[in-house]
Design a protein around this motif. Structure first.
Motif, PDB file in Angstrom:
ATOM      1  N   THR A  72      -7.432  42.855 -25.348  1.00 12.43           N
ATOM      2  CA  THR A  72      -7.964  42.027 -24.249  1.00 12.43           C
ATOM      3  C   THR A  72      -9.142  42.782 -23.632  1.00 12.43           C
ATOM      4  O   THR A  72      -9.515  43.854 -24.106  1.00 12.43           O
ATOM      5  N   CYS A  73      -9.672  42.184 -22.541  1.00 14.15           N
ATOM      6  CA  CYS A  73     -10.810  42.826 -21.869  1.00 14.15           C
ATOM      7  C   CYS A  73     -10.479  44.262 -21.486  1.00 14.15           C
ATOM      8  O   CYS A  73     -11.306  45.157 -21.587  1.00 14.15           O
ATOM      9  N   THR A  74      -9.219  44.465 -21.005  1.00 17.09           N
ATOM     10  CA  THR A  74      -8.887  45.773 -20.431  1.00 17.09           C
ATOM     11  C   THR A  74      -7.881  46.563 -21.263  1.00 17.09           C
ATOM     12  O   THR A  74      -7.648  47.747 -20.998  1.00 17.09           O
TER      13      THR A  74
ATOM     14  N   LYS B 111     -18.688  36.789 -13.164  1.00 20.12           N
ATOM     15  CA  LYS B 111     -17.361  36.413 -13.649  1.00 20.12           C
ATOM     16  C   LYS B 111     -17.239  36.702 -15.140  1.00 20.12           C
ATOM     17  O   LYS B 111     -18.185  36.479 -15.904  1.00 20.12           O
ATOM     18  N   CYS B 112     -16.020  37.193 -15.574  1.00 17.89           N
ATOM     19  CA  CYS B 112     -15.786  37.407 -17.001  1.00 17.89           C
ATOM     20  C   CYS B 112     -15.454  36.069 -17.641  1.00 17.89           C
ATOM     21  O   CYS B 112     -14.533  35.379 -17.200  1.00 17.89           O
ATOM     22  N   SER B 113     -16.215  35.727 -18.668  1.00 23.54           N
ATOM     23  CA  SER B 113     -16.017  34.414 -19.284  1.00 23.54           C
ATOM     24  C   SER B 113     -14.733  34.369 -20.107  1.00 23.54           C
ATOM     25  O   SER B 113     -14.271  33.314 -20.491  1.00 23.54           O
ATOM     26  N   VAL B 114     -14.136  35.551 -20.372  1.00 23.72           N
ATOM     27  CA  VAL B 114     -12.915  35.594 -21.171  1.00 23.72           C
ATOM     28  C   VAL B 114     -11.672  35.554 -20.291  1.00 23.72           C
ATOM     29  O   VAL B 114     -10.812  34.695 -20.444  1.00 23.72           O
ATOM     30  N   CYS B 115     -11.595  36.456 -19.328  1.00 22.83           N
ATOM     31  CA  CYS B 115     -10.369  36.562 -18.520  1.00 22.83           C
ATOM     32  C   CYS B 115     -10.509  35.961 -17.127  1.00 22.83           C
ATOM     33  O   CYS B 115      -9.531  35.844 -16.400  1.00 22.83           O
ATOM     34  N   GLY B 116     -11.741  35.597 -16.753  1.00 23.55           N
ATOM     35  CA  GLY B 116     -11.932  34.945 -15.457  1.00 23.55           C
ATOM     36  C   GLY B 116     -11.987  35.915 -14.288  1.00 23.55           C
ATOM     37  O   GLY B 116     -12.110  35.487 -13.138  1.00 23.55           O
TER      38      GLY B 116
ATOM     39  N   GLY C 241     -13.543  45.033 -23.318  1.00 20.41           N
ATOM     40  CA  GLY C 241     -14.490  45.057 -22.191  1.00 20.41           C
ATOM     41  C   GLY C 241     -14.735  43.630 -21.736  1.00 20.41           C
ATOM     42  O   GLY C 241     -14.591  42.689 -22.514  1.00 20.41           O
ATOM     43  N   HIS C 242     -15.125  43.432 -20.466  1.00 20.61           N
ATOM     44  CA  HIS C 242     -15.374  42.087 -19.942  1.00 20.61           C
ATOM     45  C   HIS C 242     -16.679  41.524 -20.483  1.00 20.61           C
ATOM     46  O   HIS C 242     -17.594  42.257 -20.812  1.00 20.61           O
ATOM     47  N   ASP C 243     -16.711  40.207 -20.581  1.00 18.82           N
ATOM     48  CA  ASP C 243     -17.931  39.529 -21.009  1.00 18.82           C
ATOM     49  C   ASP C 243     -18.495  38.826 -19.766  1.00 18.82           C
ATOM     50  O   ASP C 243     -18.191  37.678 -19.491  1.00 18.82           O
ATOM     51  N   TRP C 244     -19.328  39.548 -19.013  1.00 18.88           N
ATOM     52  CA  TRP C 244     -19.757  39.063 -17.688  1.00 18.88           C
ATOM     53  C   TRP C 244     -20.820  37.970 -17.776  1.00 18.88           C
ATOM     54  O   TRP C 244     -21.771  38.089 -18.540  1.00 18.88           O
TER      55      TRP C 244
HETATM   56 ZN   LIG Z   1     -12.569  39.926 -18.868  1.00 17.99          ZN
END
Ligand SMILES: [Zn+2]
Ligand SMILES: [Zn+2]
Ligand SMILES: [Zn+2]
Ligand SMILES: [Zn+2]
Length: 344
Positions: A56-58, A88-93, A75-78
């Protein structure tokens, strides 16, 4: 013989202790180890293998059974913050920080206050001067309209003429009128016919003015008139000098300022009379004017006016069109959407 038997038993016991115990003590298989006897090390079957949960992102890819990991978190996809949404992260919100908030530009005569980033609007456009003062456009193209004004020799007498706006064109430029970035040229032919007794006997005073639908005062204070061709800018001189070949006579060159979409534009006008004007027959006089105006592209606020002179020779000082206008005043608005010709 007895000795040989003893030796055999010893060998047998040794084999049993290292290979086959009397009772295995099985340890269940794990992700990486098969089912194994803790006493003799014998195994059965295969390791179970990991049960991977996707990264996941983290969190890295992780085995849900043993917790082993593989690789790194994604990692987050900002996505960048907007006026109304935080980063906002488009994956995890997951969000970070605050929305940017709108940045409103001031309202103008064409548009309400508008956000420079997202085009969100608030409130209303500025109120146009003509609307503020209740002045109504009452003339249309190519349709004669009655025009009442005073006579020349006897200002107490009135004459009723007929005004007509025609040949309205809008174009970027031509052989004589140069193209200018962000501007267009508008040209129009305006005539007034006088055919009654009073005009013939006492003459007439024609009251004309040039107004701005949006900003009456700004227009008046910005107008500068030049009566000599020598004051005309060089790029327009040839046109003014050659007018007579096209049946026109130069009257003047003027500049004025208009506000369009919140910006001030310096504009120009060339005014000419129609060379054929005058008394055509007894009791029928016709006077005509050609106007050429350079205004910002899309600007629709130029208003041509004919007003009752009421004995005045000059424009009454300190007055605006809304002080002077009455039910006899004629207003024609040069909306480029009405133009009948030109290359736009
Ligand atoms: Zn994320
Ligand atoms: Zn065993
Ligand atoms: Zn595992
Ligand atoms: Zn915005």
């Amino acid at each position: 013989m007895k000795k040989a038997t003893l030796l055999f038993c010893t060998v047998l016991m040794t084999v049993s202790l290292s290979g086959c115990c009397i009772k295995h003590n099985w340890v269940e298989a794990t992700c990486t180890e098969p089912k194994t006897c803790s006493r003799c090390g014998e195994t059965e079957g295969d390791p179970l293998g990991h049960e991977w949960a996707d990264a996941t992102c983290t969190e890295a890819k992780t085995c849900s059974v043993c917790g082993a990991t593989d690789g790194d978190p994604l990692g987050h996809d900002w996505t960048e913050a907007t006026c109304t949404e935080p980063k906002k992260c488009s994956v995890c919100g997951l969000t970070d920080g605050e929305p940017l908030g709108h940045e409103f530009a001031e309202a103008n005569y064409q548009q309400p206050s508008k956000c420079i980033r997202c085009d969100e609007t608030q409130g209303e456009k500025l109120v146009a001067s003509f609307e503020e003062h209740g002045l109504e456009i009452n003339a249309t193209l190519d349709r004669p309209i009655s025009y009442k004004t005073c006579c020349y020799d006897n200002a107490k007498k009135e004459t009723v003429g007929s005004v007509r706006f025609s040949d309205f064109q809008c174009f970027k430029g031509n052989d004589y009128l140069p193209e200018k970035d962000g501007y267009v040229w508008m040209s129009i032919f305006v005539t007034v016919d006088y055919t009654d007794e009073n005009a013939w006997n006492y003459g007439f005073r024609t009251g004309r003015s040039f107004e701005d639908y949006y900003t009456i005062e700004k227009n008046d204070s910005s107008l500068v008139w030049h009566d000599s061709i020598s004051d005309v800018p060089n790029d327009l001189k040839p046109f003014c000098q050659k007018m007579s070949k096209n049946g026109m006579e130069f009257i003047n060159y003027s500049t004025f300022t208009v506000n369009h979409n919140g910006n001030d534009y310096s504009c120009e006008m060339i005014q000419a009379t129609d060379a054929a004007q005058g008394w055509i027959t007894k009791k029928h006089g016709y006077w005509g004017w050609h106007y050429y105006m350079c205004v910002p592209e899309g600007y629709d606020g130029r208003v041509l006016v004919f007003y009752h002179k009421h004995g005045e020779n000059d424009w009454p000082s300190g007055k605006y069109i809304y002080d002077i206008a009455d039910e006899d005043t004629i207003f024609f608005r040069m909306d480029p959407k009405l133009a009948q010709g030109g290359d736009l």
